[in-house]
Design a protein around this motif. Structure first.
Motif, PDB file in Angstrom:
ATOM      1  N   UNK A  87       0.834  -1.200   0.000  1.00 24.99           N
ATOM      2  CA  UNK A  87       0.000   0.000   0.000  1.00 24.99           C
ATOM      3  C   UNK A  87       0.875   1.260   0.000  1.00 24.99           C
ATOM      4  N   UNK A  88       1.983   1.229   0.759  1.00 26.32           N
ATOM      5  CA  UNK A  88       2.890   2.385   0.811  1.00 26.32           C
ATOM      6  C   UNK A  88       3.449   2.687  -0.577  1.00 26.32           C
ATOM      7  N   UNK A  89       3.943   1.654  -1.292  1.00 24.33           N
ATOM      8  CA  UNK A  89       4.504   1.863  -2.630  1.00 24.33           C
ATOM      9  C   UNK A  89       3.422   2.363  -3.587  1.00 24.33           C
ATOM     10  N   UNK A  90       2.241   1.758  -3.526  1.00 25.93           N
ATOM     11  CA  UNK A  90       1.161   2.148  -4.437  1.00 25.93           C
ATOM     12  C   UNK A  90       0.750   3.599  -4.221  1.00 25.93           C
ATOM     13  N   UNK A  91       0.624   4.022  -2.947  1.00 25.14           N
ATOM     14  CA  UNK A  91       0.208   5.396  -2.680  1.00 25.14           C
ATOM     15  C   UNK A  91       1.242   6.402  -3.171  1.00 25.14           C
ATOM     16  N   UNK A  92       2.540   6.092  -3.006  1.00 28.77           N
ATOM     17  CA  UNK A  92       3.566   7.011  -3.504  1.00 28.77           C
ATOM     18  C   UNK A  92       3.510   7.128  -5.027  1.00 28.77           C
ATOM     19  N   UNK A 140      20.608   1.159  -1.349  1.00 28.65           N
ATOM     20  CA  UNK A 140      21.165   1.006  -0.007  1.00 28.65           C
ATOM     21  C   UNK A 140      22.115   2.162   0.274  1.00 28.65           C
ATOM     22  N   UNK A 141      22.081   2.606   1.529  1.00 29.66           N
ATOM     23  CA  UNK A 141      22.971   3.679   1.958  1.00 29.66           C
ATOM     24  C   UNK A 141      23.519   3.316   3.339  1.00 29.66           C
ATOM     25  N   UNK A 142      24.717   2.730   3.356  1.00 31.13           N
ATOM     26  CA  UNK A 142      25.327   2.371   4.632  1.00 31.13           C
ATOM     27  C   UNK A 142      24.528   1.393   5.453  1.00 31.13           C
ATOM     28  N   UNK A 143      23.873   0.453   4.846  1.00 26.56           N
ATOM     29  CA  UNK A 143      23.074  -0.528   5.574  1.00 26.56           C
ATOM     30  C   UNK A 143      21.599  -0.203   5.587  1.00 26.56           C
ATOM     31  N   UNK A 144      21.266   1.094   5.473  1.00 33.56           N
ATOM     32  CA  UNK A 144      19.860   1.493   5.404  1.00 33.56           C
ATOM     33  C   UNK A 144      19.341   1.301   3.988  1.00 33.56           C
ATOM     34  N   UNK A 145      18.026   1.124   3.875  1.00 32.99           N
ATOM     35  CA  UNK A 145      17.390   0.912   2.580  1.00 32.99           C
ATOM     36  C   UNK A 145      16.457   2.072   2.302  1.00 32.99           C
ATOM     37  N   UNK A 146      16.545   2.622   1.073  1.00 28.25           N
ATOM     38  CA  UNK A 146      15.688   3.752   0.710  1.00 28.25           C
ATOM     39  C   UNK A 146      14.856   3.404  -0.518  1.00 28.25           C
ATOM     40  N   UNK A 147      13.562   3.719  -0.404  1.00 31.20           N
ATOM     41  CA  UNK A 147      12.652   3.634  -1.545  1.00 31.20           C
ATOM     42  C   UNK A 147      12.334   5.067  -1.955  1.00 31.20           C
ATOM     43  N   UNK A 148      12.666   5.440  -3.197  1.00 35.90           N
ATOM     44  CA  UNK A 148      12.466   6.815  -3.659  1.00 35.90           C
ATOM     45  C   UNK A 148      11.550   6.817  -4.874  1.00 35.90           C
ATOM     46  N   UNK A 149      10.574   7.742  -4.867  1.00 39.24           N
ATOM     47  CA  UNK A 149       9.661   7.934  -5.995  1.00 39.24           C
ATOM     48  C   UNK A 149       9.832   9.369  -6.473  1.00 39.24           C
ATOM     49  N   UNK A 208      12.804  18.603  -3.028  1.00 41.03           N
ATOM     50  CA  UNK A 208      12.618  19.228  -4.338  1.00 41.03           C
ATOM     51  C   UNK A 208      13.950  19.191  -5.068  1.00 41.03           C
ATOM     52  N   UNK A 209      14.110  18.315  -6.063  1.00 38.82           N
ATOM     53  CA  UNK A 209      15.389  18.231  -6.793  1.00 38.82           C
ATOM     54  C   UNK A 209      15.724  19.543  -7.495  1.00 38.82           C
ATOM     55  N   UNK A 210      16.994  19.697  -7.820  1.00 38.37           N
ATOM     56  CA  UNK A 210      17.451  20.933  -8.448  1.00 38.37           C
ATOM     57  C   UNK A 210      16.790  21.167  -9.797  1.00 38.37           C
ATOM     58  N   UNK A 211      16.482  20.082 -10.542  1.00 40.32           N
ATOM     59  CA  UNK A 211      15.859  20.241 -11.863  1.00 40.32           C
ATOM     60  C   UNK A 211      14.341  20.194 -11.809  1.00 40.32           C
ATOM     61  N   UNK A 212      13.755  20.395 -10.599  1.00 38.46           N
ATOM     62  CA  UNK A 212      12.303  20.494 -10.469  1.00 38.46           C
ATOM     63  C   UNK A 212      11.648  19.173 -10.129  1.00 38.46           C
ATOM     64  N   UNK A 213      10.337  19.243  -9.955  1.00 38.39           N
ATOM     65  CA  UNK A 213       9.572  18.066  -9.602  1.00 38.39           C
ATOM     66  C   UNK A 213       9.581  17.815  -8.095  1.00 38.39           C
ATOM     67  N   UNK A 214       9.226  16.606  -7.724  1.00 37.14           N
ATOM     68  CA  UNK A 214       9.177  16.232  -6.313  1.00 37.14           C
ATOM     69  C   UNK A 214       9.763  14.840  -6.140  1.00 37.14           C
ATOM     70  N   UNK A 215      10.391  14.621  -4.996  1.00 37.14           N
ATOM     71  CA  UNK A 215      10.979  13.318  -4.697  1.00 37.14           C
ATOM     72  C   UNK A 215      10.583  12.923  -3.270  1.00 37.14           C
ATOM     73  N   UNK A 216       9.916  11.787  -3.141  1.00 35.60           N
ATOM     74  CA  UNK A 216       9.535  11.243  -1.828  1.00 35.60           C
ATOM     75  C   UNK A 216      10.422  10.031  -1.549  1.00 35.60           C
ATOM     76  N   UNK A 217      11.073  10.050  -0.376  1.00 35.32           N
ATOM     77  CA  UNK A 217      11.928   8.948   0.005  1.00 35.32           C
ATOM     78  C   UNK A 217      11.498   8.330   1.326  1.00 35.32           C
TER      79      UNK A 217
END
Length: 418
Positions: free
Chosen positions: A315-320, A338-347, A401-410
């Protein structure tokens, strides 16, 4: 009774004091009896020394006179059968020591009788309290005085304690009557203060839940009104003139209603759930790939296993992804890294982005930015559910907010989940 606790505490204190006083009185009495026996032995030895058997009548009478004057006493010496040998002061009746041993208290004077080694019996009626014995103070007087002082001192102390409990009780009753903003005063650092602090924490949590549920109900009612109105209109038009377009519109509105109701129920369940069972090994990349294939979104990254609830993470992935499709613009991508053992999901999307002032508010249920039309819609429950699901999995959600615009949710899952 309003003051029942006060009376119970106060009477318990007084009862404890009475028990202590009685125990003290018994101890004092026993210690006095032991002391009196010691004094009695010394007294008998003294009288025997002062009145030897071989003393003459004149010498005996002189000794009795001196003792009578020194101790303000009436003294008589008897033979074994009760005949008077010598006497000073008022006449006394014979009292054998075996019959009336020790001291006998009268109204104002004390009586004693003792048997000399030669069989004679000495009987005395004393005018003072120090004749052959220690001075005595009545212990009851002191015990009564101590009880009175303790009772007077304990009254305000117990009253202060129970008055705090009474104020806490009134506060709880007032809060239970509907004044959810009420908080109990925290006075001092004892157990009563701890109870008040615990109540305040619970009251704050309940107030937050009630406020959230009221807001959820009000917003849900508003959000349900639009698809219901469209559904009603489409149904009436389809009944008057059936067509595939109107049929698809009816199905789309029904699907929207079904999804909204499902999200409302899920949000309510997560609000009440203190802990979610995180007993599944979930491949986050596989979940993202499945949703990407369904929505036509590119998914990249590396396989990453997290402990959690597969249905909630789906549900989390679908909503993003749906949020990016609805409010952003293509190209839209999903990446698992992966970032130093942590896991990131970015949309990531390339739409107009989100204003700085609204970065946190987009996670509020049914948040609609000012100036946004009802047709354009708000963020609904989608991102609010994303944050709730992430928090139950020990993860955090960030919006950038990335430098080239848009939106990024992590969504970042800590190392312990990998």
């Amino acid at each position: 009774m309003r003051n029942s606790l006060f009376l119970k505490v106060y009477l318990t204190l007084l009862a404890s004091l009475v028990v202590v006083a009685l125990a003290s009185a018994v101890f004092v009495r026993l210690s006095h009896d032991e002391e009196d026996r010691g004094w009695g032995t010394r007294r008998d030895a003294f009288i025997a020394a002062m009145l030897p058997a071989n003393a003459g009548m004149e010498e005996t009478q002189t000794v009795l006179a001196r003792l009578s004057e020194a101790f303000d006493a009436d003294i008589t010496i008897f033979t074994t059968d009760g005949s008077v040998i010598a006497s000073v002061g008022a006449p006394l009746s014979f009292a054998a020591p075996d019959d009336k041993p020790g001291f006998r208290r009268g109204e104002h004077r004390r009586h004693l009788s003792t048997r000399l080694p030669d069989g004679r019996v000495v009987v005395a009626r004393l005018g003072g309290d120090s004749f052959f014995g220690p001075p005595r103070a009545n212990p009851l007087v002191w015990l009564v005085l101590i009880a009175v002082v303790t009772g007077l001192v304990a009254w305000p102390v117990v009253r202060h304690l129970t008055s705090r409990l009474e104020r806490l009780r009134r506060g709880v009753e007032q809060w239970g009557g509907g004044d959810l903003a009420l908080r109990a005063p925290v006075e001092g650092g004892d157990e009563v203060a701890a109870v008040a602090a615990s109540f305040n924490r619970a009251a704050e949590r309940i107030e937050q839940l009630v406020t959230a549920h009221r807001s959820l109900l009000a917003n849900a009612s508003h959000e349900l009104r639009s698809p219901l109105a469209r559904l009603r209109m489409a149904s009436e038009l389809h009944e008057a003139e059936p067509s595939q377009t109107r049929h698809r519109e009816i199905l789309r509105n029904l699907s929207e209603l079904d999804e909204l109701v499902e999200e409302i129920l899920l949000a309510s369940r997560l609000d009440h759930a203190e802990k979610v069972e995180l007993d599944e090994d979930v491949d986050l990349l596989a979940l993202a790939a499945e949703e990407g294939a369904r929505s036509g979104v590119e998914v990249t990254g590396e396989a990453a296993m997290v402990k959690g609830d597969a249905r909630l993470l789906g549900r989390l992935v679908r909503n993003l992804v749906q949020n990016a499709l609805r409010h952003g613009a293509p190209p839209i991508s999903v990446k698992v890294s992966r970032h130093g053992g942590a896991i990131e999901l970015a949309v990531r999307d390339h739409g107009p982005g989100i204003a700085e002032a609204e970065r946190e508010r987009v996670f509020e249920p049914f948040y609609r930015p000012s100036g946004r039309s009802e047709h354009a819609g708000g963020w609904g429950l989608g991102l609010a559910l994303v944050r709730q699901i992430a928090q139950h999995h020990g993860a955090s959600v960030q919006q950038e907010t990335p430098a080239d615009g848009g939106a990024r949710f992590g969504v970042t899952f800590p190392a312990k989940h990998s």
